[in-house]
Scaffold this active site. Sequence first.
Site, PDB file in Angstrom:
ATOM      1  N   LYS A 194       0.837  -1.199   0.000  1.00 38.54           N
ATOM      2  CA  LYS A 194       0.000   0.000   0.000  1.00 38.54           C
ATOM      3  C   LYS A 194       0.875   1.253   0.000  1.00 38.54           C
ATOM      4  O   LYS A 194       2.017   1.208   0.462  1.00 38.54           O
ATOM      5  CB  LYS A 194      -0.858   0.021   1.279  1.00 38.54           C
ATOM      6  N   GLU A 212      -6.317  -9.607   0.713  1.00 41.93           N
ATOM      7  CA  GLU A 212      -5.954 -10.740   1.565  1.00 41.93           C
ATOM      8  C   GLU A 212      -7.091 -11.186   2.491  1.00 41.93           C
ATOM      9  O   GLU A 212      -7.162 -12.346   2.860  1.00 41.93           O
ATOM     10  CB  GLU A 212      -4.712 -10.389   2.394  1.00 41.93           C
ATOM     11  N   ARG A 260     -10.246 -11.672   2.048  1.00 45.46           N
ATOM     12  CA  ARG A 260     -11.121 -12.707   1.468  1.00 45.46           C
ATOM     13  C   ARG A 260     -10.443 -14.077   1.483  1.00 45.46           C
ATOM     14  O   ARG A 260     -11.098 -15.102   1.579  1.00 45.46           O
ATOM     15  CB  ARG A 260     -11.555 -12.280   0.059  1.00 45.46           C
TER      16      ARG A 260
HETATM   17  N1  BES Z   1      -8.002  -3.904   4.531  1.00 44.49           N
HETATM   18  C1  BES Z   1      -8.223  -3.459   3.220  1.00 44.49           C
HETATM   19  C2  BES Z   1      -9.528  -2.692   3.042  1.00 44.49           C
HETATM   20  C3  BES Z   1      -9.656  -1.395   3.803  1.00 44.49           C
HETATM   21  C4  BES Z   1      -9.410  -0.190   3.176  1.00 44.49           C
HETATM   22  C5  BES Z   1     -10.105  -1.381   5.104  1.00 44.49           C
HETATM   23  C6  BES Z   1      -9.551   0.993   3.859  1.00 44.49           C
HETATM   24  C7  BES Z   1     -10.259  -0.190   5.794  1.00 44.49           C
HETATM   25  C8  BES Z   1      -9.991   0.998   5.171  1.00 44.49           C
HETATM   26  C9  BES Z   1      -8.237  -4.654   2.267  1.00 44.49           C
HETATM   27  O1  BES Z   1      -7.451  -5.730   2.643  1.00 44.49           O
HETATM   28  C10 BES Z   1      -7.724  -4.167   0.959  1.00 44.49           C
HETATM   29  O2  BES Z   1      -6.579  -3.813   0.895  1.00 44.49           O
HETATM   30  N2  BES Z   1      -8.580  -4.170  -0.039  1.00 44.49           N
HETATM   31  C11 BES Z   1      -8.214  -3.716  -1.326  1.00 44.49           C
HETATM   32  C12 BES Z   1      -8.739  -4.709  -2.329  1.00 44.49           C
HETATM   33  C13 BES Z   1      -8.211  -4.506  -3.720  1.00 44.49           C
HETATM   34  C14 BES Z   1      -6.742  -4.839  -3.774  1.00 44.49           C
HETATM   35  C15 BES Z   1      -8.985  -5.384  -4.662  1.00 44.49           C
HETATM   36  C16 BES Z   1      -8.848  -2.351  -1.541  1.00 44.49           C
HETATM   37  O3  BES Z   1      -9.949  -2.124  -1.067  1.00 44.49           O
HETATM   38  O4  BES Z   1      -8.189  -1.501  -2.124  1.00 44.49           O
HETATM   39 ZN    ZN Z   2      -7.055  -5.941   4.623  1.00 46.15          ZN
HETATM   40 MN    MN Z   3      -5.445  -5.523   1.946  1.00 44.12          MN
END
Ligand code: BES
Ligand code: ZN
Ligand code: MN
Length: 490
Positions: A267, A339, A341
């Site tokens: 990220k 991750e 899911r």
């Molecule tokens: N933990 C994150 C989602 C999240 C984002 C939670 C902001 C709380 C606040 C999750 O694991 C994630 O990174 N999701 C990605 C999915 C994408 C790579 C398909 C996302 O939402 O960007």
């Molecule tokens: Zn996450």
């Molecule tokens: Mn994630």
Amino acid sequence: MTNPLPIKFLETDLEALAGISGRIALLVAPDDNAARSPAARRLNRLTKGALNRFLGSDAWGKVKPGEATDLAWPAGLQAEALQIVKAGPRADVATARKAGAAIGKAVGKAGVLVLAGSMLRAADVSFGLALRAYDFEPHKTAEPTARGPVQMMVKDPEAVALAANPMAAVAEGVFFTRDLVNEPANVLTTDDFAARLAAMQELGLEVEILEEEALEALGMGALLGVGQGSDSPSKVVVMQWNGGGEEAPFALVGKGVVFDTGGISIKPAAGMEEMTMDMGGAGVVAGVMRTLALRRAKANVVGLVGLVENMPDGRAQRPGDVVKSMKGDTIEVINTDAEGRLVLADVLWYAQERFKPVGMINLATLTGAIIIALGHENTGVFSNDDGLCDAFLTACKSEGEGAWRMPMGDAYDAKLKSRIADMMNVGGRDGGAITAAQFLKRFVKEGMPWCHLDIAGTALVKTDTTLAPKGATGWGVMALDRLIRDRFEG
Ligand code: BES
Ligand code: ZN
Ligand code: MN
């Protein structure tokens, strides 16, 4: 853990009012433009009419139901403030809790005496008060915020205390969730998280910790792949509360990513610190289980959480890797940041194989996309079962927790098709919260009533809410406890 303020209920004693040295909170009906209740009349007399001047003013007219105004250092009283709270004897649950929150937000080290008189929902005032008087300060070196004794004077103290008892159990569950979600990831490791859950055995919960070897033997390749770049071992923790009869349990499943860097699909730095809350789903499951145990719920509920840390490392999983889930389906990991899911796929499957539950709800801070769709006001609800889903939405409504049902469908599911494996772990940017839900649905057995709650927007917020200071909210503990109460303890 942070403990809710204890609250004592007693009969109204007008003689005591003049000498109270902390705060006094007086509940007044919205349409009262003068002191009417015995306590109000006494306070008006003691303050030489100041109360009536306020209640007759435009300022009182502008106070909204459940909100409050302070008359500070009132002449004629020992109190530091007389807080006038707008909530009448017939205030509804939401207004009563909001009124309590206004009192709880303000209570300081000298404590507060709440004058609730014959209010019908006095217990809800105490509940709102307890929930709002939350501080997360274990990492501040300054003196912790002191919040003094809380006493409520009511017409029937025994009846109010009886109604407030189960609510105190809910408040404690909410605080447990908030503490877990607020805790930084160098403290709340997978080991530490599991130890905090194991400690709940004292409350009568059966708690089991499945370590990596056991998870390997079960074939949980999807979950294990996520954690393989971390020094903290991956775990699944199973918490059982058997307060019902012989019937199959209801299952709660939580995503417990103690920190989500994104892994090799790392990220951006800005805001990454927020990913300490990526165990929010597991935090809610833990809070609900604690509440059920504290109030000796007459239901069978099993809570399962997948605890992992998603780190980039020489051993970390790569984009393009193919993993095999416990179900047997293979998954091409296109993005290591999707991750949650992968973790849930294996825990959901294990929950069904082992417990044959009557229904299942999972919670996860699963997608940024649900925040784009719903903001921070509503959790995204996805379901394959209208009966369970409607019951849950009703529970959310009665507890004042925002929830909104989202669509599902085969066309979304088709986005998960992989060239080399049974599926991919992402379905593209469009409808990202929905394709994530479709992915989970592939691990829910035919006929199993199921809801997926995407709490990415509601688990942690940057501004105060009615019942919580900014930070972890504990969203979902109240609604899930309500659902279990109404559906299984009828
Ligand atoms: N933990 C994150 C989602 C999240 C984002 C939670 C902001 C709380 C606040 C999750 O694991 C994630 O990174 N999701 C990605 C999915 C994408 C790579 C398909 C996302 O939402 O960007
Ligand atoms: Zn996450
Ligand atoms: Mn994630």
